[in-house]
Design a protein around this motif. Structure first.
Motif, mmCIF file in Angstrom:
data_model
loop_
_atom_site.group_PDB
_atom_site.id
_atom_site.type_symbol
_atom_site.label_atom_id
_atom_site.label_comp_id
_atom_site.label_asym_id
_atom_site.label_seq_id
_atom_site.Cartn_x
_atom_site.Cartn_y
_atom_site.Cartn_z
ATOM 1 N N PRO A 1 0.842 -1.210 0.000
ATOM 2 C CA PRO A 1 0.000 0.000 0.000
ATOM 3 C C PRO A 1 0.871 1.252 0.000
ATOM 4 O O PRO A 1 2.064 1.221 0.339
ATOM 5 C CB PRO A 1 -0.778 -0.125 1.324
ATOM 6 N N GLU A 2 0.258 2.365 -0.372
ATOM 7 C CA GLU A 2 0.999 3.628 -0.418
ATOM 8 C C GLU A 2 1.488 4.027 0.973
ATOM 9 O O GLU A 2 2.589 4.550 1.123
ATOM 10 C CB GLU A 2 0.092 4.726 -0.990
ATOM 11 N N ARG A 3 0.661 3.788 1.982
ATOM 12 C CA ARG A 3 1.050 4.090 3.370
ATOM 13 C C ARG A 3 0.976 2.805 4.183
ATOM 14 O O ARG A 3 0.063 2.014 4.016
ATOM 15 C CB ARG A 3 0.115 5.135 3.987
ATOM 16 N N ILE A 4 1.937 2.632 5.045
ATOM 17 C CA ILE A 4 1.938 1.461 5.912
ATOM 18 C C ILE A 4 2.110 1.915 7.356
ATOM 19 O O ILE A 4 2.678 2.974 7.635
ATOM 20 C CB ILE A 4 3.049 0.458 5.546
ATOM 21 N N THR A 5 1.588 1.107 8.275
ATOM 22 C CA THR A 5 1.746 1.406 9.696
ATOM 23 C C THR A 5 3.122 0.925 10.171
ATOM 24 O O THR A 5 3.806 0.155 9.486
ATOM 25 C CB THR A 5 0.663 0.710 10.527
ATOM 26 N N TYR A 6 3.474 1.370 11.369
ATOM 27 C CA TYR A 6 4.733 0.917 11.962
ATOM 28 C C TYR A 6 4.711 -0.599 12.172
ATOM 29 O O TYR A 6 5.752 -1.266 12.051
ATOM 30 C CB TYR A 6 4.991 1.637 13.285
ATOM 31 N N ALA A 7 3.536 -1.140 12.492
ATOM 32 C CA ALA A 7 3.421 -2.589 12.681
ATOM 33 C C ALA A 7 3.664 -3.317 11.359
ATOM 34 O O ALA A 7 4.381 -4.331 11.311
ATOM 35 C CB ALA A 7 2.044 -2.929 13.236
ATOM 36 N N GLN A 8 3.066 -2.812 10.278
ATOM 37 C CA GLN A 8 3.303 -3.417 8.960
ATOM 38 C C GLN A 8 4.782 -3.357 8.601
ATOM 39 O O GLN A 8 5.332 -4.316 8.055
ATOM 40 C CB GLN A 8 2.490 -2.685 7.889
ATOM 41 N N GLU A 9 5.405 -2.241 8.899
ATOM 42 C CA GLU A 9 6.831 -2.084 8.597
ATOM 43 C C GLU A 9 7.645 -3.188 9.269
ATOM 44 O O GLU A 9 8.561 -3.760 8.653
ATOM 45 C CB GLU A 9 7.313 -0.717 9.062
ATOM 46 N N LYS A 10 7.322 -3.496 10.520
ATOM 47 C CA LYS A 10 8.043 -4.557 11.232
ATOM 48 C C LYS A 10 7.838 -5.907 10.544
ATOM 49 O O LYS A 10 8.784 -6.695 10.391
ATOM 50 C CB LYS A 10 7.572 -4.619 12.686
ATOM 51 N N LEU A 11 6.599 -6.185 10.146
ATOM 52 C CA LEU A 11 6.309 -7.453 9.486
ATOM 53 C C LEU A 11 6.970 -7.530 8.111
ATOM 54 O O LEU A 11 7.488 -8.582 7.710
ATOM 55 C CB LEU A 11 4.795 -7.645 9.358
ATOM 56 N N ILE A 12 6.962 -6.425 7.382
ATOM 57 C CA ILE A 12 7.577 -6.395 6.050
ATOM 58 C C ILE A 12 9.081 -6.646 6.142
ATOM 59 O O ILE A 12 9.667 -7.346 5.303
ATOM 60 C CB ILE A 12 7.278 -5.049 5.359
ATOM 61 N N LYS A 13 9.713 -6.111 7.164
ATOM 62 C CA LYS A 13 11.151 -6.347 7.346
ATOM 63 C C LYS A 13 11.433 -7.827 7.588
ATOM 64 O O LYS A 13 12.441 -8.369 7.114
ATOM 65 C CB LYS A 13 11.676 -5.513 8.515
ATOM 66 N N LEU A 14 10.524 -8.491 8.300
ATOM 67 C CA LEU A 14 10.680 -9.934 8.507
ATOM 68 C C LEU A 14 10.500 -10.691 7.193
ATOM 69 O O LEU A 14 11.212 -11.672 6.920
ATOM 70 C CB LEU A 14 9.656 -10.428 9.538
ATOM 71 N N GLY B 1 3.584 -18.807 17.625
ATOM 72 C CA GLY B 1 2.242 -19.362 17.520
ATOM 73 C C GLY B 1 1.285 -18.517 16.700
ATOM 74 O O GLY B 1 0.086 -18.428 17.006
ATOM 75 N N ILE B 2 1.785 -17.881 15.646
ATOM 76 C CA ILE B 2 0.973 -17.011 14.791
ATOM 77 C C ILE B 2 0.825 -17.663 13.419
ATOM 78 O O ILE B 2 1.772 -18.260 12.897
ATOM 79 C CB ILE B 2 1.622 -15.615 14.658
ATOM 80 N N THR B 3 -0.349 -17.543 12.842
ATOM 81 C CA THR B 3 -0.574 -18.097 11.511
ATOM 82 C C THR B 3 0.205 -17.292 10.482
ATOM 83 O O THR B 3 0.031 -16.069 10.358
ATOM 84 C CB THR B 3 -2.073 -18.072 11.159
ATOM 85 N N HIS B 4 1.058 -17.962 9.729
ATOM 86 C CA HIS B 4 1.938 -17.264 8.785
ATOM 87 C C HIS B 4 1.149 -16.520 7.721
ATOM 88 O O HIS B 4 1.446 -15.361 7.406
ATOM 89 C CB HIS B 4 2.893 -18.266 8.129
ATOM 90 N N SER B 5 0.136 -17.167 7.161
ATOM 91 C CA SER B 5 -0.623 -16.522 6.084
ATOM 92 C C SER B 5 -1.306 -15.251 6.580
ATOM 93 O O SER B 5 -1.362 -14.241 5.857
ATOM 94 C CB SER B 5 -1.661 -17.486 5.503
ATOM 95 N N ALA B 6 -1.812 -15.271 7.811
ATOM 96 C CA ALA B 6 -2.472 -14.089 8.369
ATOM 97 C C ALA B 6 -1.463 -12.967 8.585
ATOM 98 O O ALA B 6 -1.743 -11.799 8.271
ATOM 99 C CB ALA B 6 -3.161 -14.442 9.680
ATOM 100 N N ALA B 7 -0.295 -13.303 9.110
ATOM 101 C CA ALA B 7 0.734 -12.283 9.335
ATOM 102 C C ALA B 7 1.191 -11.679 8.012
ATOM 103 O O ALA B 7 1.413 -10.460 7.909
ATOM 104 C CB ALA B 7 1.919 -12.897 10.075
ATOM 105 N N TYR B 8 1.321 -12.513 6.986
ATOM 106 C CA TYR B 8 1.735 -12.026 5.669
ATOM 107 C C TYR B 8 0.691 -11.072 5.099
ATOM 108 O O TYR B 8 1.028 -10.011 4.565
ATOM 109 C CB TYR B 8 1.948 -13.209 4.736
ATOM 110 N N ARG B 9 -0.575 -11.437 5.234
ATOM 111 C CA ARG B 9 -1.642 -10.581 4.707
ATOM 112 C C ARG B 9 -1.761 -9.285 5.520
ATOM 113 O O ARG B 9 -2.106 -8.235 4.970
ATOM 114 C CB ARG B 9 -2.955 -11.347 4.700
ATOM 115 N N LEU B 10 -1.476 -9.351 6.818
ATOM 116 C CA LEU B 10 -1.438 -8.121 7.628
ATOM 117 C C LEU B 10 -0.327 -7.197 7.134
ATOM 118 O O LEU B 10 -0.505 -5.981 7.048
ATOM 119 C CB LEU B 10 -1.212 -8.464 9.096
ATOM 120 N N ALA B 11 0.810 -7.782 6.811
ATOM 121 C CA ALA B 11 1.943 -6.989 6.322
ATOM 122 C C ALA B 11 1.587 -6.253 5.041
ATOM 123 O O ALA B 11 1.946 -5.083 4.847
ATOM 124 C CB ALA B 11 3.150 -7.897 6.094
#
Length: 248
Positions: A5-18, A32-42
């Motif tokens: 997305p054009e703008r991302i949150t600080y939380a997304q930034e952390k996930l994107i770096k991973l 214990g987090i679902t990978h697909s959900a974390a990826y889609r959150l990112a």
């Protein structure tokens, strides 16, 4: 990775770096987090909500979900123990009595506010938590209140308590020994307005003590009492004196 997305949150930034470091899957497995959900959150394909934030607040600070990277966060990042979203948090618990004012302040309908703050049938929205940052650190949505909720609690003279049954608030005017002996307490109702009442000051609780509205409340009700705070002896004596005058 798909287009961001054009703008991302600080939380997304952390996930994107991973994701970029190819560490997201392992991080998810370890926590214990679902990978697909974390990826889609990112990627912003899933929008964060209260339940997601509560389940991850020991890994990603709540404030990081509420602000974009081109914005300045009004509070420092703070990780918390994982929060049970079914529990009423500090901000929710401490605004039960003035939920109507909170509704006006943050553009909620009274029904939505009632379901969040009183009935606990709804959870806070991301918009509410972000807007409330003008007033409080968002960690208050993910931590317990200092209000005491104890099944074995015996009220003391001068306590301000809330009944579990109907949410009424009282100033206790009888001593703890009597309250324990008779499994009840006598108190005066506290309301938002009251002609001839005693206005509360210097307390977290707002409103008026009504010496005319004297009630005896049983302690063996299924729902426990909530101790909100303690007051000065002067207020108790004034209230008790006025109540006795009305009864005589």
């Amino acid at each position: 990775m798909k287009e961001l997305p054009e703008r991302i949150t600080y939380a997304q930034e952390k996930l994107i770096k991973l994701v970029d470091a190819r560490k997201l899957r392992r991080w998810c497995q370890e926590n214990g987090i679902t990978h697909s959900a974390a990826y889609r959150l990112a990627l912003g394909e899933i929008l964060p909500n209260y339940r997601i934030m509560a389940s991850m607040c020991h890994l990603i600070a709540p404030i990081d979900w509420l602000f974009f990277t081109d914005e300045t966060r009004p509070y420092e990042e703070q990780l918390l123990p994982k929060w049970d979203n079914a529990e009423p948090a500090k901000f929710i618990q401490e605004h039960r009595d003035d939920y109507r004012e909170v509704a006006k302040r943050y553009g909620l309908s009274e029904l939505i506010a009632y379901n969040i703050f009183v009935a606990h049938r709804k959870v806070p929205t991301v918009r509410l938590m972000r807007d409330a940052c003008a007033e409080v650190n968002p960690i208050e949505f993910f931590m317990p209140s200092s209000m005491e909720i104890t099944p074995g609690y015996i009220p003391r003279k001068g306590d301000i308590v809330r009944t579990g049954k109907d949410g009424s608030t009282y100033l206790v005017i009888t001593a703890s020994e009597k309250n324990k002996e008779f499994s009840s307490f006598t108190g005066c109702l506290i309301s938002r307005s009251c002609e001839g009442g005693i206005e509360l000051s210097g307390t977290r609780t707002q409103g008026f003590v009504n010496p005319r509205s004297l009630a005896t409340v049983r302690l063996d009700a299924p729902a426990p009492l909530v101790l909100i705070e303690k007051t000065e002896a002067e207020l108790v004596e004034k209230t008790a004196s006025m109540a006795m005058e009305y009864l005589s």
